[in-house]
Design a protein around this motif. Sequence first.
Motif, short mmCIF file in Angstrom:
data_model
loop_
_atom_site.label_atom_id
_atom_site.label_comp_id
_atom_site.label_asym_id
_atom_site.label_seq_id
_atom_site.Cartn_x
_atom_site.Cartn_y
_atom_site.Cartn_z
N MET B 36 0.85 -1.19 0.00
CA MET B 36 0.00 0.00 0.00
C MET B 36 0.89 1.25 0.00
N ALA B 37 0.29 2.38 -0.28
CA ALA B 37 1.01 3.66 -0.19
C ALA B 37 0.64 4.35 1.11
N ALA B 38 1.57 5.12 1.67
CA ALA B 38 1.31 5.86 2.90
C ALA B 38 2.04 7.20 2.85
N ALA B 39 1.29 8.28 2.98
CA ALA B 39 1.92 9.60 3.06
C ALA B 39 2.29 9.93 4.50
N TRP B 40 1.66 9.23 5.45
CA TRP B 40 1.87 9.54 6.86
C TRP B 40 2.86 8.55 7.48
N ALA B 41 4.12 8.81 7.25
CA ALA B 41 5.21 8.00 7.79
C ALA B 41 6.34 8.96 8.13
N THR B 42 7.04 8.67 9.22
CA THR B 42 8.15 9.56 9.59
C THR B 42 9.13 8.83 10.51
N GLY B 43 10.29 9.43 10.72
CA GLY B 43 11.24 8.89 11.67
C GLY B 43 10.72 9.03 13.09
N LEU B 44 11.27 8.22 14.00
CA LEU B 44 10.85 8.30 15.40
C LEU B 44 12.05 8.28 16.34
N ASP B 45 13.11 7.58 15.95
CA ASP B 45 14.31 7.55 16.80
C ASP B 45 15.52 7.19 15.93
N PHE B 46 16.71 7.59 16.43
CA PHE B 46 17.94 7.35 15.67
C PHE B 46 18.58 6.01 16.01
N SER B 47 18.66 5.69 17.32
CA SER B 47 19.39 4.50 17.72
C SER B 47 18.79 3.92 19.01
N PRO B 48 18.13 2.77 18.96
CA PRO B 48 17.90 2.02 17.73
C PRO B 48 16.98 2.78 16.78
N ALA B 49 17.22 2.62 15.51
CA ALA B 49 16.42 3.33 14.51
C ALA B 49 14.98 2.85 14.54
N LYS B 50 14.06 3.82 14.67
CA LYS B 50 12.63 3.50 14.66
C LYS B 50 11.92 4.44 13.70
N ILE B 51 10.86 3.95 13.13
CA ILE B 51 10.01 4.78 12.28
C ILE B 51 8.56 4.55 12.69
N LEU B 52 7.66 5.42 12.24
CA LEU B 52 6.24 5.18 12.47
C LEU B 52 5.49 5.40 11.18
N VAL B 53 4.34 4.73 11.08
CA VAL B 53 3.51 4.85 9.88
C VAL B 53 2.05 4.67 10.30
N VAL B 54 1.17 5.42 9.64
CA VAL B 54 -0.26 5.34 9.91
C VAL B 54 -0.89 4.41 8.87
N LEU B 55 -1.55 3.35 9.37
CA LEU B 55 -2.15 2.32 8.49
C LEU B 55 -3.64 2.22 8.81
#
Lengths: 196, 196
Positions: B36-55
């Motif tokens: 799927m495509a998602a416009a709502w995704a972004t970084g959350l932390d550097f180390s450990p690297a985390k990201i977030l996404v709205v599904l």
Amino acid sequence: MNEFIASVALEKAYRLINHGPTVLVSARHDGVQDVMAAAWATGLDFSPAKILVVLDKIAKTRQLVEGSESFVIQVPTVAQITLTHAVGTRSLFTEPDKLANCGVELFSFDGFDLPFVAGCSAWLACRLINEPHNQQAHDLFIGEVVGAWADSRVFSEGHWHFDRADPALRSLHYVAGGQFYATGESLNVLDGSEGN
Amino acid sequence: MNEFIASVALEKAYRLINHGPTVLVSARHDGVQDVMAAAWATGLDFSPAKILVVLDKIAKTRQLVEGSESFVIQVPTVAQITLTHAVGTRSLFTEPDKLANCGVELFSFDGFDLPFVAGCSAWLACRLINEPHNQQAHDLFIGEVVGAWADSRVFSEGHWHFDRADPALRSLHYVAGGQFYATGESLNVLDGSEGN
């Protein structure tokens, strides 16, 4: 506040940040106000309109958001690249004149007791939806959008118009080390201008 | 998988999405895979690297993320605008051949049992950090990045190089109604090329 600023319907407020620009976050509490830059901000819901932003614990702005339970997300322009980098790398904790030194001018919208940064292309006034776990564990702050405005020279009728406006009004997209990308060419999947 | 793909250090993985591109989210569970495509995704932390996404709950991909507790965030290119819009507007629930019909080709990286979309410019393999409140109340999914790769024609040494690469490899930034912006001009605050 300039003559081109127009309000944006709350259900279309997500479009002000849907293209993923780096934003400025501002807040005021007990007479103290600060502005920071944040690359990690995105939409969260359409109606009621919600956004989220990651605010590190080292930021004074974060304290002001926690204290006032409100903040502004605004979209800085290419013309504000120096200001954006400066407020993102300098701290009110160690530099009491940070805002003046960074060239930040604040203004108000009637009915909103919040500090808005002049010269941006869009502003979203937000009420903090307090979620202690997200704030403490992830530095993640969720806001309900309670007011939205944009510079009508570059955003009107629910859409950005970067292609026909002054390039200095384009948005910024931060990578690292002082390097940004400007928002680029408009492409529409429906008219076949997909460049492939 | 093409010859230009190179691994990216996990502590620099955030840079793959720091400029705010629209992303593709893919997952596989019990032999079913979706994108799927998602416009709502972004970084959350550097180390450990985390990201977030709205599904959103209407997405089959979300079910596969919940089932497998893993997913891929990848950065589609201008050349993939039609594919990106198609996987973002069509559903595996009603179209069993969605991926083939949308022109999606999947590939693997050794050691990762995940579906990666060919032709993208960057890939982040993520392990779901299960947070039921965020997932149910906000459709918000947090992932720890456990593997990262990029197309070295456009990302190398920790930086994007859109200016010197084929424009078809630039990222996409979705607004609404089939309209995207391509990533634009590189600007560096430190060399004074701020355009103002």
